[in-house]
Each structure stands twice: as structure tokens, then as C-alpha cells.
Design an enzyme around this catalytic site. Structure first.
Site, mmCIF file in Angstrom:
data_model
loop_
_atom_site.group_PDB
_atom_site.id
_atom_site.type_symbol
_atom_site.label_atom_id
_atom_site.label_comp_id
_atom_site.label_asym_id
_atom_site.label_seq_id
_atom_site.Cartn_x
_atom_site.Cartn_y
_atom_site.Cartn_z
ATOM 1 C CG ASP A 5 -1.947 0.963 1.329
ATOM 2 O OD1 ASP A 5 -2.340 1.515 0.297
ATOM 3 O OD2 ASP A 5 -2.398 1.264 2.452
ATOM 4 C CG ASP A 63 -7.002 -7.989 8.905
ATOM 5 O OD1 ASP A 63 -6.041 -7.590 8.206
ATOM 6 O OD2 ASP A 63 -7.255 -7.529 10.030
#
Ligand code: IMP
Length: 181
Positions: free
Chosen positions: A102, A158
């Protein structure tokens, strides 16, 4: 929180399987005659690592380490190594296996830590790449899919420890999460 917080698959289980096989083949070719060390980053890379290592047709070693920088949706910006690598990688050919890159902050920190042990080579393999979010440049050699700037879950990823067991990758609907409190 129900599954209405989840979009339909952004990347299907079948597409993931095909891609993991391709990456495994590529690694098998690139490291032919070598005995690489795979280092998976817990918990997100657990499923990717398990599938990928079975697609690599070479003798290899596999370890997991754990770092933490995320709390729910947001990166805290500081990376803590919660579980260090329990093996010497000095002089070894190492492939760091990540679920998603990211901002790049986590990987950058892990790379620095691994590099300090003097591996013969160190490459990165990531299933997902959110390139538009990058704050620190990290050289990713093997990438599964480039994805847009959306929070995704499933196939190991998650949201507050939920959804890791989805066999596909889906986007999280932030509005639905907030509404659910
Ligand atoms: P980075 O340090 O910002 O590159 O974040 C890397 C880590 O953040 C990944 O290994 C994931 O654990 C987590 N992460 C980043 N984006 C997502 C996402 O969309 N869904 C779930 N976890 C994410």
C-alpha cells in the site's frame, strides 16, 4: 458486521489461482539451481504464501515473520516487528512474500531489517499492489494484481481480523462499515 459490507469479488478465486501458478513458475525459472528462502509476512500473506510455495518447483525454505502498522483501515506509520525471522539469511537468496503493498512503509522497513543480515539477494513478491497509494518506493519483482485505491479483504487480508478466510479478494464498503458502527 454482515457480508453486505463486502463487494462481489474484485479478484475471483480462479483468477488468483492462475496468477499464483504463473508467479510460482516464474520463480522456479528465475531461481533454477538455487535453494531460495521464502519469508512470508504474517498474518496477511499466510494464504498467498501457502499457495505460492506449492507452485514453486525447487527445494526451498519457508519462514514467517510478523510486522504491524495497521489499525483497522489506517496505517499508523510506524512499523513494529512483532515476530522476527527465526533463521539466518546471510548469503541466501531471499524472497519476501507480502499480501499487499500500500504505502510501502511496512515493506521498506522489513527490507532494511532483512538487508542488514547480508542476503545474497533480496526480492519482493506481492499478491496485490495499490500503486497509487505509494509513499515509499519499493522494488517489487513479482506482482500478482495492481488494484485501485480501495480497502480490500479476503485471501488472507483482513478488516479488524475478519474476512481472511474468503477465497477471493473483495472491496470493503466503508460506508456500510461506518453505518454498522
Ligand atoms: P503499507 O505499509 O502501507 O504498504 O501496508 C502494508 C500492510 O497493510 C499490508 O501487509 C496489509 O497487512 C495492510 N493493508 C494495506 N492495505 C490493505 C487493504 O486494502 N486491506 C487489508 N490490509 C491492507
Amino acid at each position: 458486521m454482515g457480508n453486505d459490507s463486502i463487494s462481489k469479488a474484485l479478484i475471483t478465486a480462479e483468477d488468483i489461482q492462475v496468477k499464483v501458478r504463473q508467479i510460482g513458475d516464474q520463480i522456479s525459472r528465475d531461481y533454477a539451481g538455487m535453494h531460495p528462502v521464502l519469508v512470508g509476512v504474517l498474518n496477511g500473506a499466510l494464504i498467498f504464501m501457502a499457495d505460492l510455495m506449492r507452485e514453486i518447483d525447487l527445494p526451498l525454505e519457508a519462514y514467517m515473520m510478523a510486522a504491524s502498522s495497521y489499525d483497522g483501515y489506517e496505517s499508523t506509520g510506524t512499523v513494529e516487528i512483532i515476530k522476527p525471522l527465526e533463521a539466518s539469511i546471510t548469503g541466501r537468496h531471499v524472497i519476501l512474500v507480502e499480501d499487499i503493498v500500500d504505502t510501502g512503509i511496512t515493506l521498506d522497513s522489513l527490507l532494511e531489517s532483512l538487508q542488514s543480515e547480508g542476503p545474497a539477494s533480496l526480492e519482493i513478491c506481492a499478491l496485490l499492489d495499490k500503486k497509487s497509494r505509494r509513499q515509499v518506493e519499493v522494488p517489487i519483482k513479482y506482482v500478482g494484481f495492481e488494484i485501485p485505491d480501495e480497502f480490500v479483504v479476503g485471501y488472507g487480508l483482513d478488516y479488524n481480523q475478519q474476512y481472511r478466510n474468503l477465497p477471493y479478494v473483495a472491496s470493503m464498503n466503508a460506508a456500510a462499515v461506518n453505518a454498522a458502527g
